[in-house]
Design a protein around this motif. Structure first.
Motif, PDB file in Angstrom:
ATOM      1  N   ALA A  80      66.940  76.618 -14.407  1.00  0.00           N
ATOM      2  CA  ALA A  80      67.084  75.397 -15.201  1.00  0.00           C
ATOM      3  C   ALA A  80      65.960  74.416 -14.934  1.00  0.00           C
ATOM      4  CB  ALA A  80      68.434  74.747 -14.910  1.00  0.00           C
ATOM      5  N   GLU A  81      65.498  74.348 -13.678  1.00  0.00           N
ATOM      6  CA  GLU A  81      64.506  73.345 -13.294  1.00  0.00           C
ATOM      7  C   GLU A  81      63.119  73.929 -13.078  1.00  0.00           C
ATOM      8  OE1 GLU A  81      65.895  70.733 -10.246  1.00  0.00           O
ATOM      9  OE2 GLU A  81      67.721  70.226 -11.354  1.00  0.00           O
ATOM     10  N   PRO A  91      67.326  68.129  -7.220  1.00  0.00           N
ATOM     11  CA  PRO A  91      67.738  68.896  -8.404  1.00  0.00           C
ATOM     12  C   PRO A  91      68.287  67.962  -9.478  1.00  0.00           C
ATOM     13  CG  PRO A  91      69.437  69.044  -6.736  1.00  0.00           C
ATOM     14  CD  PRO A  91      68.335  68.192  -6.154  1.00  0.00           C
ATOM     15  N   ALA A  92      67.391  67.213 -10.117  1.00  0.00           N
ATOM     16  CA  ALA A  92      67.804  66.094 -10.961  1.00  0.00           C
ATOM     17  C   ALA A  92      68.210  66.493 -12.370  1.00  0.00           C
ATOM     18  CB  ALA A  92      66.682  65.063 -11.022  1.00  0.00           C
ATOM     19  N   TYR A  93      68.262  67.774 -12.650  1.00  0.00           N
ATOM     20  CA  TYR A  93      68.763  68.233 -13.950  1.00  0.00           C
ATOM     21  C   TYR A  93      70.030  69.070 -13.775  1.00  0.00           C
ATOM     22  CZ  TYR A  93      69.052  71.212 -18.139  1.00  0.00           C
ATOM     23  OH  TYR A  93      69.490  71.910 -19.229  1.00  0.00           O
ATOM     24  N   ILE A 140      62.955  61.099 -13.507  1.00  0.00           N
ATOM     25  CA  ILE A 140      63.630  61.298 -12.220  1.00  0.00           C
ATOM     26  C   ILE A 140      63.257  62.655 -11.642  1.00  0.00           C
ATOM     27  CG2 ILE A 140      65.849  61.492 -11.040  1.00  0.00           C
ATOM     28  CD1 ILE A 140      67.068  59.657 -13.034  1.00  0.00           C
ATOM     29  N   LEU A 141      63.258  63.683 -12.488  1.00  0.00           N
ATOM     30  CA  LEU A 141      62.970  65.036 -12.013  1.00  0.00           C
ATOM     31  C   LEU A 141      61.541  65.167 -11.515  1.00  0.00           C
ATOM     32  CD1 LEU A 141      64.281  67.838 -11.702  1.00  0.00           C
ATOM     33  CD2 LEU A 141      63.516  68.372 -14.019  1.00  0.00           C
ATOM     34  N   GLU A 196      70.092  64.525  -2.496  1.00  0.00           N
ATOM     35  CA  GLU A 196      71.236  65.255  -3.040  1.00  0.00           C
ATOM     36  C   GLU A 196      71.717  64.569  -4.324  1.00  0.00           C
ATOM     37  OE1 GLU A 196      73.523  68.470  -2.838  1.00  0.00           O
ATOM     38  OE2 GLU A 196      72.589  67.898  -0.934  1.00  0.00           O
ATOM     39  N   PRO A 197      72.228  65.313  -5.307  1.00  0.00           N
ATOM     40  CA  PRO A 197      72.834  64.669  -6.470  1.00  0.00           C
ATOM     41  C   PRO A 197      73.916  63.672  -6.059  1.00  0.00           C
ATOM     42  CG  PRO A 197      72.550  66.996  -6.901  1.00  0.00           C
ATOM     43  CD  PRO A 197      72.190  66.785  -5.448  1.00  0.00           C
TER      44      PRO A 197
END
Length: 545
Positions: A90-91, A402-404, A241-242, A380-381
């Motif tokens: 995903a990222e 892991p911002a997505y 953010i990512l 961390e999220p």
């Protein structure tokens, strides 16, 4: 290829040639033969407490070094790594997943071998959905070619790949006549010429161009090229953010993090009022766009990623992101005159209020003052990430989160990967108490390999991000005495923090203690959160009630 090289040796050699120096994993009987080859090679084996920890460590390693590898056994190991691989997909984090498997001869008559789920290809089918390329090395005559095919895909697309290695194939010699042919993809010259022409005309006609730099600039190693482009054209740049820390936040042309209504209003207004927004390698995800509160006008945008290119409503095929940025750098893009622009302010010295109960807001202020040039922040999220987006990061590629995909449990094992990939940085791990209980005991791995992250646990007695959305007993967790973990492990130092002066003393002691990890148990009110997280959860709450 060396004469007589077997399948396992060739895979190891190719990983080494591509810059991998560490392989993370957990052994099992179907992969023990390959593990033995690994420990006899130039690669270093980092065996973790759990496969998910290995997967997250390999993901973080790939984000810093460009390629990571995780090695596990069949199904019981491989399926535990499925979540970390999904995040890497995903990222866009290029992780090579190497799974041992039953030998090809063992599969005759389809016996019920241990670890098997349904069919022998069940795990393969799972990974076909969460990797960009996959293979089973079931034929030594084609194994070398298949290894190169999937590794090339990891490099090209910056996404994970899957290699299944039956245990009776590991030591078999491959095709001695095979000669690797590496063909680098290039852009279609006519399409690139037209794309650059339209882009340059649009940029030169603009009065207020802005670059929005996305995560793919990290993944494809384009930070230096971006910096040259920014300084040549004098066009200001914002991050998502990512992609936070894609450029040093000290740079005078850096605007800050753009995140729609979740971010600072001056950054939002400047970006959204641009008459030429140049989006380079940006993920248009809900989190990056402030839960879709971003107001970006496509009619005023140039949008180029590794997979597509658009100017306004025109699309271009077969053009590479790296070629486009290099083309802009070499093109006749005029230097723009700038007025006043938003810019992150370096944090002031923190003034401690002795005996004052620590709050989330004051915690971030104190952490901001603590960060230095050698700090890599791993968030961390949750509030660690959302509030952490406002931290002032000194260097490039030194804010990792892991911002997505937003999988909990990333940060502590990720610190292993980050410090192995770059021993010159010291990780500052920001993690919630709930997420720590998932993978935090990778501190045992950290102690074993004598790493020294500083782990700050946001102890708000549960899932603080979810409470504002919909609260209930499902958000509560059993309290741990996090500061006592070093006593159990016989390594590291622990600190119990309730007040601002205790936090100051703990951070000072943690910085001085370089022989091992430090863990700070920071006690916070369960309903306290950063302003950024409150804005986020207010938006998300409307979707869950």
């Amino acid at each position: 290829m060396k004469n007589g090289q077997n399948v396992g040796q060739y895979l190891i050699e190719r990983l080494y040639e591509l810059g991998v120096r560490h392989v993370f994993g957990v052994p099992g009987d179907f992969v023990l033969g390959f593990f033995q080859q690994l420990v006899e090679s130039k690669l270093h084996v980092i065996n973790t407490c759990d496969e998910q920890g290995a997967g997250f460590a390999a993901d973080a390693y790939a984000r810093v070094r460009g390629l990571g590898a995780v090695c596990i056994t069949y199904c019981v190991g491989g399926l535990k790594v499925a979540n970390t691989t999904a995040q890497a997909f995903a990222e866009k984090s290029p992780v090579v997943v190497i799974s041992g498997a039953p030998g090809m001869k063992e599969r005759v008559k389809n016996p019920l071998l241990h670890h098997k789920v349904r069919d022998f290809d069940t795990q393969l089918k799972v990974y076909e959905h969460i990797t960009v390329a996959s293979t089973v090395l079931n034929d030594p005559e084609t194994a070398f070619r298949e290894i190169d095919r999937v590794l090339a895909a990891a490099q090209r697309f910056k996404r994970p790949v899957y290699i299944e290695l039956p245990r009776d194939m590991v030591n078999l010699p491959g095709d001695t006549s095979y000669k690797a042919q590496y063909k680098e993809e290039t852009s279609d010259p006519d399409a690139m010429e037209e794309l650059l022409s339209e882009a340059v005309n649009m940029i030169n006609s603009a009065k207020k161009p802005v670059i929005l730099a996305g995560i793919e600039l990290h993944r494809f190693g384009l930070q230096d090229t971006l910096l040259k482009l920014v300084e040549k054209t004098n066009i200001p740049v914002a991050a998502t953010i990512l992609s936070k820390s894609v450029i040093s936040e000290r740079h005078p042309l850096y605007l800050g993090v753009y995140e729609g209504a979740m971010g600072f209003e001056d950054v939002r207004e400047y970006v959204e009022s641009s008459d030429c927004l140049i989006l380079l390698g940006v993920f248009m995800s809900d989190v990056d766009l402030g839960i879709f509160t971003a107001n970006l006008d496509q009619a005023k945008s140039i949008y180029v990623t590794s997979e597509k290119a658009m100017i306004r409503h025109h699309t271009y095929e077969e053009v590479r992101l790296q070629d486009f940025i290099q083309g802009l750098l070499e093109a006749d893009v005029k230097r723009h005159e700038l007025g006043q622009i938003p810019h992150p302010k370096p944090p002031p010295a923190f003034s401690v209020k002795p005996g004052e109960k620590i709050t989330v807001h004051r915690l971030f202020q104190q952490l901001n003052a603590f960060i230095d040039d050698n700090t890599a922040v791993i968030a961390e999220p949750g509030d660690a990430l959302i509030g952490g987006a406002d931290l002032f990061i000194h260097g490039a590629t030194e804010f990792i989160a892991p911002a997505y995909y937003l999988s909990l449990g990333f940060a502590v094992p990720a610190s292993i990967g980050v410090q192995m990939a770059n021993p010159n940085v010291r990780p500052l791990v920001l993690v919630g108490d709930g997420a720590f209980q998932m993978t935090g005991m990778e501190l045992s791995t950290i102690a074993r390999f004598r790493l020294n992250p500083i782990v700050v646990v946001f102890n708000n007695r549960g899932y603080g991000t979810e409470r504002p959305m919909l609260d209930g007993p499902f958000n509560d967790i059993h309290p741990w005495k996090f500061s006592k973990i070093p006593e159990m492990l016989g390594a590291g130092k622990g600190f119990d923090v309730n007040t601002e002066d205790q936090l100051e003393e703990a951070l000072h002691s943690a910085r001085a203690f370089v022989e091992g990890f430090s863990i700070l148990d920071v006690h916070l009110d369960p309903h306290d959160s950063s302003p950024a997280l409150r804005r986020l959860t207010e938006s998300l709450a409307k979707r869950v009630k």
